[in-house]
Every structure is written in structure tokens, then in C-alpha cells.
Design a protein around this motif. Structure first.
Motif, PDB file in Angstrom:
ATOM      1  N   GLU A  10       0.861  -1.194   0.000  1.00 47.41           N
ATOM      2  CA  GLU A  10       0.000   0.000   0.000  1.00 47.41           C
ATOM      3  C   GLU A  10       0.895   1.240   0.000  1.00 47.41           C
ATOM      4  O   GLU A  10       1.574   1.517   1.001  1.00 47.41           O
ATOM      5  CB  GLU A  10      -0.865   0.029   1.264  1.00 47.41           C
ATOM      6  CG  GLU A  10      -1.948  -1.014   1.313  1.00 47.41           C
ATOM      7  CD  GLU A  10      -3.194  -0.585   0.550  1.00 47.41           C
ATOM      8  OE1 GLU A  10      -3.300   0.626   0.224  1.00 47.41           O
ATOM      9  OE2 GLU A  10      -4.034  -1.443   0.279  1.00 47.41           O
ATOM     10  N   PRO A  11       0.890   2.020  -1.100  1.00 46.58           N
ATOM     11  CA  PRO A  11       1.837   3.143  -1.179  1.00 46.58           C
ATOM     12  C   PRO A  11       1.690   4.149  -0.032  1.00 46.58           C
ATOM     13  O   PRO A  11       2.690   4.643   0.487  1.00 46.58           O
ATOM     14  CB  PRO A  11       1.502   3.817  -2.515  1.00 46.58           C
ATOM     15  CG  PRO A  11       0.648   2.859  -3.250  1.00 46.58           C
ATOM     16  CD  PRO A  11       0.053   1.902  -2.293  1.00 46.58           C
ATOM     17  N   ASP A  12       0.440   4.420   0.404  1.00 47.25           N
ATOM     18  CA  ASP A  12       0.243   5.424   1.468  1.00 47.25           C
ATOM     19  C   ASP A  12       0.850   4.962   2.786  1.00 47.25           C
ATOM     20  O   ASP A  12       1.431   5.747   3.536  1.00 47.25           O
ATOM     21  CB  ASP A  12      -1.256   5.708   1.682  1.00 47.25           C
ATOM     22  CG  ASP A  12      -1.866   6.409   0.488  1.00 47.25           C
ATOM     23  OD1 ASP A  12      -1.101   6.934  -0.343  1.00 47.25           O
ATOM     24  OD2 ASP A  12      -3.109   6.423   0.392  1.00 47.25           O
ATOM     25  N   ILE A  13       0.701   3.670   3.070  1.00 50.09           N
ATOM     26  CA  ILE A  13       1.253   3.135   4.321  1.00 50.09           C
ATOM     27  C   ILE A  13       2.783   3.060   4.218  1.00 50.09           C
ATOM     28  O   ILE A  13       3.503   3.371   5.170  1.00 50.09           O
ATOM     29  CB  ILE A  13       0.682   1.720   4.627  1.00 50.09           C
ATOM     30  CG1 ILE A  13      -0.852   1.722   4.624  1.00 50.09           C
ATOM     31  CG2 ILE A  13       1.234   1.185   5.944  1.00 50.09           C
ATOM     32  CD1 ILE A  13      -1.486   2.442   5.778  1.00 50.09           C
ATOM     33  N   GLU A  15       4.759   4.933   2.489  1.00 45.12           N
ATOM     34  CA  GLU A  15       5.331   6.277   2.630  1.00 45.12           C
ATOM     35  C   GLU A  15       5.250   6.752   4.087  1.00 45.12           C
ATOM     36  O   GLU A  15       6.174   7.381   4.606  1.00 45.12           O
ATOM     37  CB  GLU A  15       4.567   7.246   1.716  1.00 45.12           C
ATOM     38  CG  GLU A  15       5.234   8.592   1.597  1.00 45.12           C
ATOM     39  CD  GLU A  15       4.390   9.594   0.809  1.00 45.12           C
ATOM     40  OE1 GLU A  15       4.579  10.789   1.001  1.00 45.12           O
ATOM     41  OE2 GLU A  15       3.509   9.154   0.023  1.00 45.12           O
TER      42      GLU A  15
END
Lengths: 124, 239
Positions: A10-13, A15
Motif C-alpha cells: 500500500e503506497p500510502d502506508i 510512505e
């Protein structure tokens, strides 16, 4: 300061975790699946690996088992970061060789503190 | 059907936790000032977002718990349990919370000497006591008192835990519905406290799974508080 490998699809997590640990002064390398995590673990020999469970190409459980089966990597502590919170799932993670299982949602300061404690425990 | 329902709730919970982690994490980072300084309004609005994420988090955890209990998917790992040790941890945790939140509360723990061990699942017993002490803390205004008292009922072969506070109490009309799912009182302090109305139903189910009993007493007069009591069977050698 430690070298920490993050495997999270998951890119948001990814980052979020990377930002938090860099803010705490660590060197952070990110990957987005278990297969890449396995490759990067062998290439970079990180001090700690933070890994999601459900990832494409290779799950966190499988990547953890593969890392723990490699004598050159077996001493690297692995922590699962996962939303899978049922007892059986947590046990599967620990049986795969993980040091700890951190349940989502976690607070950044809690993450930094757990990372500090685990690195301390392993003398890193 | 229960199994399908439980799997559905587990999947939904998992799917909710990932975006909740992102929202909570980025809010925390902003609040820490890690992405630059904030003005007073921004800090307040971020607090509002964080409190609502916390409500959502409690709801997801409670839904998952009650669904697993009701479909029989929680298996207790029964072992001898020292209730005094668990109560010490819960009280210490609540005192830390009281300091962090700058809400002074007098919290005490009294245990009968030579208290016998009980039979139970350590984690679940902790969950039961933690829930009751948290409720006492939440619904007792600052400078209030909470007492945890543990004693043996030798006749029944049980150990009884009482959690007594001098908080807002529970109106007699509400007492019969207290263990119903999603029931919450209407006192302003209840409305201001994040909660789902699932905590006490979960606690009751867990106590009953342990073959214990749970009940409460309150006059409903604010300041006279309430007493929540539960029992667990004494551990017998060879069990």
C-alpha cells in the motif's frame, strides 16, 4: 541509526512508515512485495525488516520463512505490520519466524518506540 | 451462516484498518510538527480527526470481537491466572493514562491475602478487567475515586472482582439495557466519550464463557457512582 527495510504494497502506508522512521533518524529502503523484500534483504543486509502480510507475488509469511531459512539472513529481526489481527494469523506470523506482530492502525510514535526496542534487543 | 457472517466482518475489518492506519498515521505526523509548524485551529481540527479515527478503531475491534464470540470462533486458552497481577497491570496502565490526559483520579487496588488462582484465558481476563476499569475512568469526573477489590467467595468456589467508582452512575431505567448491544446512556459524559455500546456485551459474553457471573449496582445518583462485579472459578489442581 539503523538500516531498515520496509515491504508494504500500500503506497500510502509505505510512505507513512518510511517518513516516520526517516524522521526518527533511520536509513530506510522500501519495497512493495515479498519477492523484492527477499532480494533486497540479501543485497543490503538491513538491521531490521518491517513487512506487511498480504502482498503481491510473495506474501509476507513466505518472504519471512525464506529469509529465516537463509543462514546469512536468519539473524535479521522481522516485524509484521498487518491489519490481520486474529489470533491464528498472529501465530502464523510468529511461527514463520517474526520477532513481533504490530497491528494496524498503529501510531507513528508507537512504531518508533517498538523499532527502538527491537533494535536494542538485537544490539543494533 | 454464523461462520459466513464472522468471515464477512473479519474481511471488512481488515479492509477498514488499512485506510485507518493511513489517516491516523498522517494526522499524527502533522500533529507532531514533523511536516512543519501548526496554528491552534489546525491542532484542534487534527484532534477532532484523531478522536473520530479512535472511535472507528474501537468500533472495528468490538465488531470483530463480538462476531467471533457469537460464532464460537474464540477459543479460550484456559490456564491458572493470577487476578492480582492482571489488576496491577490494568491499574498501572490507567494511572499512566490519567497522567497523560491530565485527569487526576485516585485509583486503588485491594486484594485479599492468599488469593487463590482462577482458571481463565489470561488475555481475555485482562480484557474484561481493563474494560470495566476503563469505563469507571471514563465515567468518573476528575478528582474522582476508583477502587478495584479482589476477594474470594469460598462457598461458591469463585474469586470476585469489584470495580467501584464515584462517577456519574447509571440510571435505574438504563440498567436493564446496559448489556444490550449498542446501548449507550445519554449522560453528557457518555456522549462525549468514544464508544460503541459493544464493550459491556463483549465483557458479559467473555465472563460467561469462563463460567463466571457479572452484575452491577448503581443508585443512579451522580457522584454515587456504580459497582461492576464479576467472578471467575477458582483454579483446582489437575484442571
Amino acid at each position: 541509526m539503523a538500516r531498515i527495510l520496509i515491504a508494504e504494497d500500500e503506497p500510502d502506508i509505505r510512505e507513512l512508515v518510511a517518513f516516520t522512521l526517516r524522521f526518527a533518524g533511520h536509513e530506510v529502503i522500501t519495497t512493495s512485495n515479498g519477492e523484492e523484500a527477499l532480494q533486497q534483504a540479501g543485497a543490503l543486509i538491513p538491521d531490521l525488516i518491517l513487512m506487511d502480510v498480504r502482498m503481491p507475488r510473495m506474501t509476507g509469511y513466505d518472504a519471512c520463512r525464506a529469509i529465516k531459512a537463509d543462514p546469512a539472513l536468519t539473524d535479521i529481526p522481522i516485524v509484521f505490520l498487518s491489519a490481520k489481527g486474529q489470533d491464528a494469523e498472529i501465530q502464523t506470523g510468529l511461527d514463520a519466524g517474526a520477532e513481533e506482530y504490530l497491528l494496524k492502525p498503529f501510531a507513528p510514535d508507537q512504531l518508533v518506540e517498538r523499532v527502538r526496542a527491537i533494535l536494542g534487543k538485537f544490539g543494533k | 451462516m454464523d461462520r459466513l457472517k464472522s468471515e464477512f466482518v473479519a474481511t471488512v475489518s481488515h479492509e477498514l484498518r488499512t485506510p485507518m492506519t493511513a489517516i491516523k498515521g498522517y494526522v499524527d505526523i502533522l500533529t507532531m510538527g514533523a511536516a512543519g509548524p501548526l496554528n491552534e485551529n489546525q491542532v484542534h481540527f487534527l484532534d477532532v480527526v484523531r478522536n473520530n479515527i479512535e472511535r472507528l478503531n474501537i468500533l472495528v475491534s468490538d465488531l470483530l470481537d463480538i462476531s467471533r464470540i457469537e460464532s464460537g470462533r474464540i477459543i479460550l486458552e484456559q490456564q491458572p491466572v493470577n487476578l492480582h497481577d492482571i489488576a496491577e497491570e490494568v491499574v498501572a496502565e490507567t494511572l499512566r493514562r490519567s497522567q497523560t490526559e491530565n485527569k487526576p483520579i485516585a485509583l486503588s487496588l485491594e486484594s485479599q491475602r492468599n488469593l487463590p488462582l482462577v482458571i481463565g484465558d489470561n488475555g481475555r481476563v485482562r480484557q474484561i478487567l481493563s474494560n470495566l476499569v476503563n469505563n469507571a475512568y471514563n465515567y468518573t469526573p476528575e478528582n474522582g475515586t476508583i477502587r478495584v477489590n479482589i476477594h474470594q467467595d469460598a462457598e461458591r468456589g469463585e474469586v470476585q472482582v469489584d470495580v467501584e467508582d464515584n462517577g456519574i452512575g447509571i440510571r435505574p431505567d438504563d440498567q436493564a439495557r446496559l448489556f444490550d448491544r449498542f446501548f449507550r446512556g445519554e449522560h453528557p459524559l457518555v456522549l462525549a466519550t468514544p464508544g460503541t455500546g459493544l464493550g459491556l456485551p463483549i465483557v458479559r459474553q467473555l465472563v460467561e464463557m469462563h463460567k463466571g457471573r457479572i452484575w452491577m449496582k448503581s443508585t443512579g445518583v451522580p457522584g454515587e457512582g456504580s459497582i461492576f462485579s464479576f467472578t471467575l472459578p477458582v483454579y483446582k489442581n489437575g484442571e
